[in-house]
Write a protein that holds these residues in place. Structure first.
Motif, mmCIF file in Angstrom:
data_model
loop_
_atom_site.group_PDB
_atom_site.id
_atom_site.type_symbol
_atom_site.label_atom_id
_atom_site.label_comp_id
_atom_site.label_asym_id
_atom_site.label_seq_id
_atom_site.Cartn_x
_atom_site.Cartn_y
_atom_site.Cartn_z
ATOM 1 N N ALA A 13 0.837 -0.806 0.302
ATOM 2 C CA ALA A 13 0.305 0.079 -0.216
ATOM 3 C C ALA A 13 0.685 1.355 0.077
ATOM 4 O O ALA A 13 0.441 2.362 -0.379
ATOM 5 N N TYR A 14 2.336 1.376 0.251
ATOM 6 C CA TYR A 14 3.333 1.983 0.496
ATOM 7 C C TYR A 14 3.580 2.609 -0.765
ATOM 8 O O TYR A 14 4.358 1.438 -1.540
ATOM 9 N N ARG A 15 3.635 3.593 -0.651
ATOM 10 C CA ARG A 15 4.290 4.637 -2.550
ATOM 11 C C ARG A 15 5.408 5.441 -1.466
ATOM 12 O O ARG A 15 4.858 6.278 -0.769
ATOM 13 N N ASN A 16 7.139 5.814 -2.102
ATOM 14 C CA ASN A 16 7.859 7.126 -1.727
ATOM 15 C C ASN A 16 8.088 7.593 -2.792
ATOM 16 O O ASN A 16 8.516 6.898 -3.990
ATOM 17 N N LEU A 17 7.192 8.507 -2.889
ATOM 18 C CA LEU A 17 7.916 9.739 -3.772
ATOM 19 C C LEU A 17 9.320 10.221 -3.261
ATOM 20 O O LEU A 17 9.002 11.941 -4.023
ATOM 21 N N CYS A 18 9.554 10.215 -2.195
ATOM 22 C CA CYS A 18 10.532 11.525 -1.947
ATOM 23 C C CYS A 18 11.896 11.420 -3.010
ATOM 24 O O CYS A 18 12.406 11.028 -3.228
ATOM 25 N N GLY A 19 11.722 12.981 -2.940
ATOM 26 C CA GLY A 19 13.263 13.595 -3.697
ATOM 27 C C GLY A 19 12.625 13.530 -5.233
ATOM 28 O O GLY A 19 13.638 13.263 -6.184
ATOM 29 N N GLN A 20 11.888 12.946 -5.834
ATOM 30 C CA GLN A 20 11.488 12.951 -7.158
ATOM 31 C C GLN A 20 10.556 14.296 -7.716
ATOM 32 O O GLN A 20 10.268 14.159 -9.254
ATOM 33 N N LEU A 21 9.791 15.174 -6.786
ATOM 34 C CA LEU A 21 9.040 15.932 -7.428
ATOM 35 C C LEU A 21 9.696 17.400 -7.194
ATOM 36 O O LEU A 21 10.423 17.483 -5.717
ATOM 37 N N SER A 22 9.239 18.140 -7.884
ATOM 38 C CA SER A 22 9.279 19.926 -7.096
ATOM 39 C C SER A 22 8.600 19.612 -5.851
ATOM 40 O O SER A 22 7.339 19.270 -5.160
ATOM 41 N N ILE A 23 8.395 21.709 -5.141
ATOM 42 C CA ILE A 23 7.756 21.572 -4.193
ATOM 43 C C ILE A 23 6.527 21.910 -5.209
ATOM 44 O O ILE A 23 5.105 20.993 -4.974
ATOM 45 N N LEU A 24 5.839 22.506 -6.037
ATOM 46 C CA LEU A 24 4.700 22.752 -6.015
ATOM 47 C C LEU A 24 3.965 21.789 -7.204
ATOM 48 O O LEU A 24 2.733 20.855 -6.831
ATOM 49 N N GLU A 25 4.712 20.061 -7.859
ATOM 50 C CA GLU A 25 4.494 19.027 -7.737
ATOM 51 C C GLU A 25 4.246 18.069 -6.934
ATOM 52 O O GLU A 25 2.592 17.650 -7.063
ATOM 53 N N THR A 26 4.883 18.910 -5.614
ATOM 54 C CA THR A 26 4.502 18.024 -4.583
ATOM 55 C C THR A 26 3.219 18.197 -4.100
ATOM 56 O O THR A 26 2.088 17.443 -3.516
ATOM 57 N N ALA A 27 3.395 20.009 -4.572
ATOM 58 C CA ALA A 27 1.776 20.569 -3.714
ATOM 59 C C ALA A 27 0.719 19.687 -4.791
ATOM 60 O O ALA A 27 -0.950 19.895 -3.845
ATOM 61 N N GLU A 28 0.849 19.673 -6.252
ATOM 62 C CA GLU A 28 -0.417 19.093 -6.271
ATOM 63 C C GLU A 28 -0.756 17.557 -6.039
ATOM 64 O O GLU A 28 -1.981 17.191 -5.608
ATOM 65 N N VAL A 29 0.597 16.720 -5.817
ATOM 66 C CA VAL A 29 0.304 15.655 -4.825
ATOM 67 C C VAL A 29 -0.488 15.634 -4.020
ATOM 68 O O VAL A 29 -1.711 14.836 -3.592
ATOM 69 N N ILE A 30 -0.696 16.765 -2.942
ATOM 70 C CA ILE A 30 -0.977 17.079 -1.232
ATOM 71 C C ILE A 30 -2.722 17.684 -2.083
ATOM 72 O O ILE A 30 -3.651 17.085 -1.289
ATOM 73 N N ARG A 31 -2.579 18.303 -2.678
ATOM 74 C CA ARG A 31 -4.427 18.315 -3.259
ATOM 75 C C ARG A 31 -5.328 17.321 -3.759
ATOM 76 O O ARG A 31 -6.546 17.564 -2.787
ATOM 77 N N ARG A 32 -4.628 16.939 -4.233
ATOM 78 C CA ARG A 32 -6.060 15.580 -4.953
ATOM 79 C C ARG A 32 -5.514 14.493 -3.356
ATOM 80 O O ARG A 32 -6.317 13.744 -3.738
ATOM 81 N N ALA A 33 -4.998 14.521 -2.531
ATOM 82 C CA ALA A 33 -5.411 13.891 -1.169
ATOM 83 C C ALA A 33 -6.509 13.877 -1.062
ATOM 84 O O ALA A 33 -6.754 14.434 -0.193
ATOM 85 N N SER A 34 -6.549 12.613 -0.248
ATOM 86 C CA SER A 34 -7.864 12.305 0.711
ATOM 87 C C SER A 34 -7.192 12.645 1.821
ATOM 88 O O SER A 34 -8.371 13.706 2.714
ATOM 89 N N PHE A 35 -6.784 12.699 2.463
ATOM 90 C CA PHE A 35 -5.996 13.641 3.331
ATOM 91 C C PHE A 35 -4.643 13.776 3.680
ATOM 92 O O PHE A 35 -3.806 12.728 2.704
ATOM 93 N N PHE A 36 -3.858 14.456 4.393
ATOM 94 C CA PHE A 36 -2.464 14.627 4.852
ATOM 95 C C PHE A 36 -1.922 14.994 5.805
ATOM 96 O O PHE A 36 -2.718 15.623 6.832
ATOM 97 N N ILE A 37 -0.748 13.319 5.898
ATOM 98 C CA ILE A 37 -0.754 13.526 7.672
ATOM 99 C C ILE A 37 0.693 13.704 7.689
ATOM 100 O O ILE A 37 1.324 13.019 6.784
ATOM 101 N N GLY A 38 0.714 14.388 8.985
ATOM 102 C CA GLY A 38 2.727 15.262 8.305
ATOM 103 C C GLY A 38 2.740 15.804 10.026
ATOM 104 O O GLY A 38 2.192 16.130 10.472
ATOM 105 N N LEU A 39 4.190 16.371 9.178
ATOM 106 C CA LEU A 39 4.722 17.693 10.344
ATOM 107 C C LEU A 39 4.402 18.864 10.513
ATOM 108 O O LEU A 39 4.349 19.711 9.834
ATOM 109 N N ASP A 40 4.862 19.718 11.860
ATOM 110 C CA ASP A 40 4.875 21.296 11.474
ATOM 111 C C ASP A 40 6.270 21.422 10.611
ATOM 112 O O ASP A 40 7.228 21.889 11.052
ATOM 113 N N SER A 41 6.458 21.322 9.191
ATOM 114 C CA SER A 41 6.960 21.715 8.285
ATOM 115 C C SER A 41 6.927 22.544 6.960
ATOM 116 O O SER A 41 5.345 22.624 6.588
#
Length: 357
Positions: free
Chosen positions: A252-280
């Motif tokens: 179920a896990y997929r690692n996209l670390c280091g593969q995307l620009s900041i705004l590409e990462t933002a688009e991944v987050i935008r489409r997500a059902s939920f975001f779980i993360g840190l204060d960063s």
């Protein structure tokens, strides 16, 4: 002094003074450039600089200031100063006319000493005005006058409010007087990149490692959380960030670390059902894109209970800030975080038929 130490010393000095000379040259060239820009402006049109060069979460948090300055100075030519690696965050902002990719603070000092700009709003203080190669700091007089520094800045409000105060845009300890919801300006290229990733329709995006260790939650607890989510819910689990420190054994896990620009990462987050993360940084992308955030937080340095966010995350309308009084993030028990995540996921109507065990 040994010959090796002599070589090291003069190699260091060569790189330092070469860097300083380059910064001075670039600063003079930038001064000439903006004098040309100013000559081309209409009569009465002001040249305004906004300085927020780093870090990317801070730049996202400061985005409402671009709209506020545009409202106050509708005809101005607005220039945003930023480090090159973060330029994409402001290059598509319709409230910014020009992006200045800053080489270092010495270059900026040489530029601003020419008094080319009619107004400059500096949204940072000493710790973000440092060039390690030049070995110099640049002070922000407004921050000095108001006694805003790295040891006390959260005493002045959330990040947006702190930045607006250091820029002398609002009175000390005042609330931001305009729309405080950060925005991003995603482009078709960012959406096309994420389309090409083939992510599942329903996924949770996770950010598990910040650039500041006191904000982190231990990797072994993230591993536990990922495996628990994979066993219980029908979501793909997508990790984003610069680098992963997890050891996950589930399809179920997929690692996209280091593969995307900041705004590409933002688009991944935008489409997500939920975001779980840190204060960063990525949590600020979550706030700006509208993803529901589950943010693991804790006491940080001098700040026992702080809220860095404005907008819907700041009001906890679209986020749950997961913390226990007085505890740093690293000490949050797994069971506590698990229960907080469960409480959010199982309130979602989409999850009722998708609980697997």
């Amino acid at each position: 002094m040994t010959i090796e130490r002599f070589i090291q010393l003069w190699t260091h000095r060569y790189h330092k003074y070469t860097h300083i000379a380059k910064a001075h040259l670039k600063g003079r060239n930038a001064r000439a450039h903006f004098r040309g820009v100013k000559r081309r402006l209409k009569k009465g049109q002001e040249l305004i600089g906004i300085i927020r060069t780093e870090h990317f979460g801070d730049i996202v948090a400061a985005e409402p200031i671009s709209r506020y300055v545009r409202e106050q100075y509708p005809d101005a030519h607005i220039v945003w100063f930023v480090k090159p690696g973060f330029a994409e965050l402001v290059s598509h902002n319709p409230n910014v006319d020009e992006v200045f990719k800053e080489f270092c603070v010495t270059e900026r000092r040489v530029l601003l000493e020419g008094n080319v700009f009619d107004k400059v709003f500096e949204l940072q203080f000493r710790n973000n005005n440092h060039c390690p190669k030049c070995q110099v700091f640049t002070e922000n007089p407004v921050a000095l006058q108001r006694d805003i520094n790295v040891l006390n800045y959260f005493d002045y409000g959330n990040l947006l409010e702190v930045f607006a105060q250091t820029g002398d845009l609002i009175p000390p300890k005042a609330a931001f007087p305009a729309d405080d919801q950060p925005r991003l300006y995603l482009q078709p290229s960012h959406k096309a990149k994420v389309d090409s990733l083939g992510l599942r329709e329903k996924y949770i995006v996770m950010h598990c490692r910040s650039n500041y260790e006191p904000k982190d939650w231990p990797a072994e607890r993230w591993n536990q959380l990922v495996h628990w989510l994979a066993e219980r819910y029908d979501y793909q689990l997508v990790e984003i960030g610069l680098e992963s420190n997890l050891n996950v054994k589930t399809p179920a896990y997929r690692n996209l670390c280091g593969q995307l620009s900041i705004l590409e990462t933002a688009e991944v987050i935008r489409r997500a059902s939920f975001f779980i993360g840190l204060d960063s940084g990525p949590s600020h992308l979550g706030n700006a894109t509208g993803a529901f955030g589950i943010i693991l937080m804790g006491a940080l340095n001098n700040f026992l209970n702080y809220n860095p966010y404005s907008g819907r995350y700041g009001r906890e309308e679209n986020a749950l800030l997961v913390r226990q009084a007085g505890l740093p993030c690293a000490q949050l028990p797994f069971e506590f975080v698990q229960e907080q995540v469960r409480s959010v996921l199982e309130k979602s109507a989409d999850n009722a038929p998708r609980v697997l065990s």
